[in-house]
Design a protein around this motif. Structure first.
Motif, PDB file in Angstrom:
ATOM      1  N   GLY A 108       0.798  -1.228   0.000  1.00  0.00           N
ATOM      2  CA  GLY A 108       0.000   0.000   0.000  1.00  0.00           C
ATOM      3  C   GLY A 108       0.826   1.272   0.000  1.00  0.00           C
ATOM      4  N   ALA A 109       2.133   1.148  -0.248  1.00  0.00           N
ATOM      5  CA  ALA A 109       2.978   2.338  -0.313  1.00  0.00           C
ATOM      6  C   ALA A 109       3.217   2.705  -1.774  1.00  0.00           C
ATOM      7  N   GLU A 110       3.739   3.907  -1.953  1.00  0.00           N
ATOM      8  CA  GLU A 110       4.014   4.388  -3.307  1.00  0.00           C
ATOM      9  C   GLU A 110       5.505   4.233  -3.549  1.00  0.00           C
ATOM     10  N   ALA A 111       5.899   3.668  -4.695  1.00  0.00           N
ATOM     11  CA  ALA A 111       7.322   3.528  -5.014  1.00  0.00           C
ATOM     12  C   ALA A 111       7.613   4.314  -6.279  1.00  0.00           C
ATOM     13  N   GLU A 112       8.436   5.362  -6.147  1.00  0.00           N
ATOM     14  CA  GLU A 112       8.823   6.126  -7.328  1.00  0.00           C
ATOM     15  C   GLU A 112      10.139   5.569  -7.828  1.00  0.00           C
ATOM     16  N   LEU A 113      10.076   4.949  -8.997  1.00  0.00           N
ATOM     17  CA  LEU A 113      11.237   4.232  -9.508  1.00  0.00           C
ATOM     18  C   LEU A 113      11.921   5.034 -10.612  1.00  0.00           C
ATOM     19  N   ILE A 114      13.233   5.189 -10.498  1.00  0.00           N
ATOM     20  CA  ILE A 114      14.001   5.785 -11.604  1.00  0.00           C
ATOM     21  C   ILE A 114      14.801   4.641 -12.216  1.00  0.00           C
ATOM     22  N   ASP A 115      14.524   4.365 -13.490  1.00  0.00           N
ATOM     23  CA  ASP A 115      15.132   3.191 -14.117  1.00  0.00           C
ATOM     24  C   ASP A 115      16.433   3.575 -14.823  1.00  0.00           C
ATOM     25  N   PHE A 116      17.553   3.039 -14.356  1.00  0.00           N
ATOM     26  CA  PHE A 116      18.852   3.316 -14.964  1.00  0.00           C
ATOM     27  C   PHE A 116      19.299   2.182 -15.884  1.00  0.00           C
TER      28      PHE A 116
END
Ligand SMILES: *Cc1c(COP(=O)(O)O)cnc(C)c1O
Length: 402
Positions: A108-116
């Protein structure tokens, strides 16, 4: 009945990036009758295991043990500090960051992913922008993978700490060391890591089944502020039990404790710095062979920059379908199992068959590495993969250097 000729009889070598080779001392320690779980040897041994788990992670802070694999350690760690509605930042350098981020979403959390991508480390400037942009401090944690086992990249954890400090962001630094603990240099306290997760079946050389979460005083404070924590994953009673069973939230993983004790004895007898140095030296021999093979034909290492390569796993490609042909040949003909390519192509994509990985973590030495490399060279000749010459000589030269 005709039998196919094979050279595979003899001791098998599982050279995949986890589970790793199990030392005979660990197997023997586990081969024993059931112990009492209320008093005696097991209880005393657990105290020494906890002490030595801190030692290998280079921390004087806290550790909780779980009957779980690495995925369990991921969820355990998140469950203690990430509540529904919280937000985390995930710089991804391969497949495993995506998995951990997805677990956040499942909680239920938000994950902001930066894809390298899958062939290098993160760009700290871009991570810094994301942190600076978060003036409201929504990111409660930054989730990073020390060694991504799919790409075989090794990320700089101390640099991530320095970035958080420079930006002045209070997020917890949470690190997945499942593929690196006991292989690559890792300094929990010196690097300012708040939460670190690992499992027993890679550098720690024990059959899969127990996993660990180390946490800092700062992370313990964050845990104390959580509205609710799952009773089973709660690290507080595990790290600071008043009854023995609380170490494990129930029955102890008896034989895993015996195995882990034997594995920690091996690591501490060798010395953790020497264990790291051995992995680094063996990895250089692996790379020397791989670079020689790549002089001619399709063999390529996934991580071009040696400074960014794991010392425990090496991802490579030879093109489809030759990668699978090579793995099949060495398994069937010489008793060597190589790892599948992970996360580089979907399993139903024909390109999937071009990738593979070499595990060189834990209980491995120079002659095993030479055997693995010699087996791969034979396999490439047998299945018709063009390759440069001199790989074994290059690897032997690296091993001969002090
Ligand atoms: C192996 C691994 C995992 C997953 O561990 P399991 O025991 O398979 O659940 C997660 N992260 C990394 C970096 C790994 O190497």
């Amino acid at each position: 009945m005709t039998r196919t000729k094979t050279l595979a009889s003899g001791r098998q070598y599982l050279a995949i990036p986890g589970p790793s080779v199990i030392p005979d001392a660990v197997l023997q320690a586990m081969h024993r009758p059931a112990p009492n779980i209320y008093a005696g040897e097991l209880v005393d041994m657990t105290h020494s295991v906890v002490r030595d788990l801190r030692r290998v992670a280079r921390t004087s802070q806290h550790v909780a043990i779980y009957i779980a694999n690495g995925h369990g350690a991921w969820e355990a760690a998140l469950s203690n500090v990430i509540a529904p509605g919280d937000c985390v930042l995930v710089p991804a350098t391969g497949r495993f960051a995506h998995g951990w981020a997805d677990q956040c979403r499942g909680l239920g959390a938000e994950a902001e992913l930066i894809d390298f991508g899958r062939a290098g480390t993160y760009d700290l400037a871009r991570v810094g922008e994301a942190l600076k942009g978060d003036t409201a401090h929504r990111f409660k944690a930054v989730l990073v993978t020390h060694v991504d086992t799919s790409s075989s990249v090794r990320n700089d954890i101390a640099a991530m700490r320095a970035l958080l400090d420079e930006v002045g962001h209070p997020a917890l630094l949470m690190v997945d060391c499942i593929a690196s603990l006991g292989c690559d240099v890792f300094e929990m306290d010196a690097w300012g890591v708040d939460v670190m997760v690992s499992a027993c079946q890679k550098g720690l050389m024990v059959p899969p089944g127990v996993a660990f979460v180390w946490f800092s005083d700062k992370a313990a404070e964050a845990r104390a502020k959580m509205p609710l924590v799952s009773r089973y994953w709660d690290w507080a009673p595990r790290a600071n039990p008043t009854e023995y069973y609380q170490h494990f939230g129930g029955t102890a993983p008896t034989h895993h404790i015996f195995g882990l004790r034997a594995a920690l004895d091996l690591i501490l007898a060798e010395g953790i710095e020497q264990v790291w140095a051995r992995h680094a030296h063996l990895a250089r021999a692996v790379w020397a062979a791989c670079e020689a093979w790549g002089q001619q034909g399709p063999f390529r290492l996934n991580i071009a920059d040696p400074a960014l390569r794991s010392h425990a796993v090496t991802a490579a490609r030879v093109g489809a379908p030759q990668g699978t042909a090579l793995r099949d040949w060495v398994a069937g003909q010489i008793g060597l199992t190589l790892g599948i390519g992970l996360g580089m192509a979907a399993p139903d994509d024909p390109a999937w068959h071009g990738f593979f990985r070499l595990g060189h973590m834990g209980h491995v030495n120079g002659q095993m590495i030479m055997g693995m490399l010699g087996g791969i060279e034979a396999g490439m000749s047998a299945v018709g993969i063009a390759h440069g010459k001199g790989a074994l000589e290059a690897a032997a030269t690296v091993l001969s250097e002090g």
